[in-house]
Each structure stands twice: as C-alpha cells, then as structure tokens.
Motif scaffolding. Sequence first.
Motif, PDB file in Angstrom:
ATOM      1  N   PHE A  55       0.806  -1.225   0.000  1.00 33.71           N
ATOM      2  CA  PHE A  55       0.000   0.000   0.000  1.00 33.71           C
ATOM      3  C   PHE A  55       0.838   1.274   0.000  1.00 33.71           C
ATOM      4  O   PHE A  55       0.301   2.356  -0.229  1.00 33.71           O
ATOM      5  N   SER A  57       1.855   2.915   2.423  1.00 32.41           N
ATOM      6  CA  SER A  57       1.291   3.812   3.434  1.00 32.41           C
ATOM      7  C   SER A  57       1.783   3.373   4.814  1.00 32.41           C
ATOM      8  O   SER A  57       1.599   2.208   5.206  1.00 32.41           O
ATOM      9  N   ILE A  60      -1.302   2.520   7.305  1.00 30.55           N
ATOM     10  CA  ILE A  60      -1.924   1.217   7.031  1.00 30.55           C
ATOM     11  C   ILE A  60      -0.997   0.098   7.462  1.00 30.55           C
ATOM     12  O   ILE A  60      -1.429  -0.909   8.048  1.00 30.55           O
TER      13      ILE A  60
END
Length: 341
Positions: A55, A57, A60
């Motif tokens: 992801f 991120s 996350i």
Amino acid sequence: MKKITQFFWFCSGAYAPLLNRTPTETHKYVGIGGTIFFTGLLASLSAGYALFTVFQSVWIAIAFGLLWGLMIFNLDRFIVSSMRKRDHAWSEWKMAIPRLIFAVLLAVVISKPLELKIFEREINRKLDEKKMEMITQSKEAIKEGFKEIKGLEAKKDSLRSEVAAAVAFRDKLQQEYDYERFGTKTDGTSGIVGLGSNAKKKEQQLDAAQKELDVLRAGHQIRINEIEKEIKNLNSLSQLEFEKRQPNIEGFDGFAARIDALQVLGKESDAIRWANVFIMLLFVALETAPIFVKLISPRGPYDELVDLAEMKVQVYAKEESTKTYVRSERNLEVFKTANQI
C-alpha cells in the motif's frame, strides 16, 4: 521488575495466583512468555513491512502490523496454554504434533517478509534489472504494433538514395567536364585544354544533370518532409502508448515481485539461498521453542496445582449435580404424596 514478570506470565497463558505459590516455576514461564511476546513483535514488524510494500502507506502498515502481531501473539499464547503436562509422555507428543505443525507454518509466514527486508538492496537491484528488461520488451512490442514506421523509414531511405545517386551522377559529369577543360586525358576525355566541342557537350550534359537533380531533390524533399511528419506522428502515438505502460513497469516492486526476485537471487547465489534457509529455521526455532519447553520440561508444582484446581471444580460440579438430583427426587416424592399419585 515484578510487573514485567507478571506481564510475561500473562503472555505464557499461565494463571498468576497459582504461579505465585510455586517460585521454582516462575522463571520457566517468564521465558515461555517472553518468547511468545517477541515472536508476536517480530510478526508485527514482518506484517507491517509486507503491507508497506503493497500500500506504500505507513499508517496502514502500522495498523495491520499491530493487528497481525496481536493475532499471532494470541495464537501462540493459546497453543502453549492449551498444552498440559501429564504423566503420559507419548500422549503429550501426539497432542503436540498438530500444534508443532501449526507453529512451523506461522514461522514460515512470519519469516518471509523479514527475509525481503534483509535482502532489500539485492532485491532492488534485481527488480531494476527486471524493469529494464520489461522496458525493452514493451518497446519491442510497441514497435510491432507500429510497423508502418519501418515502411516509412524504408521509403525515406529509398528517396534519399535516389537523390544521392543523382548527386553522384552529377558529380561524375562535373569531374569529366573539369578534366575536359583542363586537358586531363581519360577514357572519356580528349586531353585537349580549353572549351572545345567536347567540353561544351559535357557542359550541356552537366547542366541537364544539375536541372534533373534540382527537380528530383525538390520533389523528393517534399515527399521526405511528408514522410517525416507521418513518422513523427506515429512516434508520438508510440510514445504515448509507452507512457501508458510505464507506470505499471515503474510500479513493479510489490510483494509478489519481491518474493519472485528473492527466489531468483536464491537460485543465483548459494549464500543467499542458505541465508534464507537459516533465517526461516531461526523463526521455526523461536515459534516452536515454547512448545518444546513444555514437552521436555518435567511435570512441576504448577501443573499439580492446576490439576488440583480443576479437580476441585470437577468435585464441586459433581456435588452440586448430586444435590440437585436428590433435591429434585425429594420434591417429586412430596408432589406425588400431596396429590396421592
């Protein structure tokens, strides 16, 4: 220190009030709990890195890493706490085999993302090589889809060749004319200096060739410009097609791609392959250590107290069920007497 000890007791799945009554067992369960806790921590880091590659991120990755680590921690705690020390060693091993298999599977799952992080530089290098290969393949595929460019290039080269041939013919006539004027003797010249009849004839041929060259060059240049414009348009379309594919190529660094790159590195390098094996074995050892400690350690006072507590519950349940049965029979007799049944 006491709080840390109690925390590791909790991690081991042991019952703290009973452990307080068995000082000789405290260190064993602190070790078991510590192993379970740090295995969950490593699982959290492993899952966090794996999700970050997917992801891109941080939040996350942190959220899922904590969730995964807690899940692994809970599973390990359940596996270890559900094992009981009995007097029958073979039955204990039979009960432990499914738990050991499950622990090995967890170890393999946990170790793989950490292997990817450890060999990240080598994997990035291999991914760059793969991206360059994909770029080359993509360009070749696009060229196959724009075969008209090759045909147009061939036409343009043919036109330029015709102009070059005309220039060469004009230059040849120019040379013969110069030889004729300056009296240079060749197979095609008289060798007489001056502008004689032969020189004037060659001058006429030269002028005619120059005019043909000018006409040919002007006409071919128009056609060449048109072809170049068409080629430029096709090149622009092919470049747009490549730019559409380029993000997919640049993004070729996901979790599956890294696993594939690590596998290729293992085939290319014995050192990396054996390093992967030993890393996985290390996690297998960490994951199965609490189970083996439970299996190989002798039955201790804590196990006796646990059995005693369970026996008290069983005796109490049996007493209560007997009392309930007797009370029910008595009430039934009273009911029968009162109703003369």
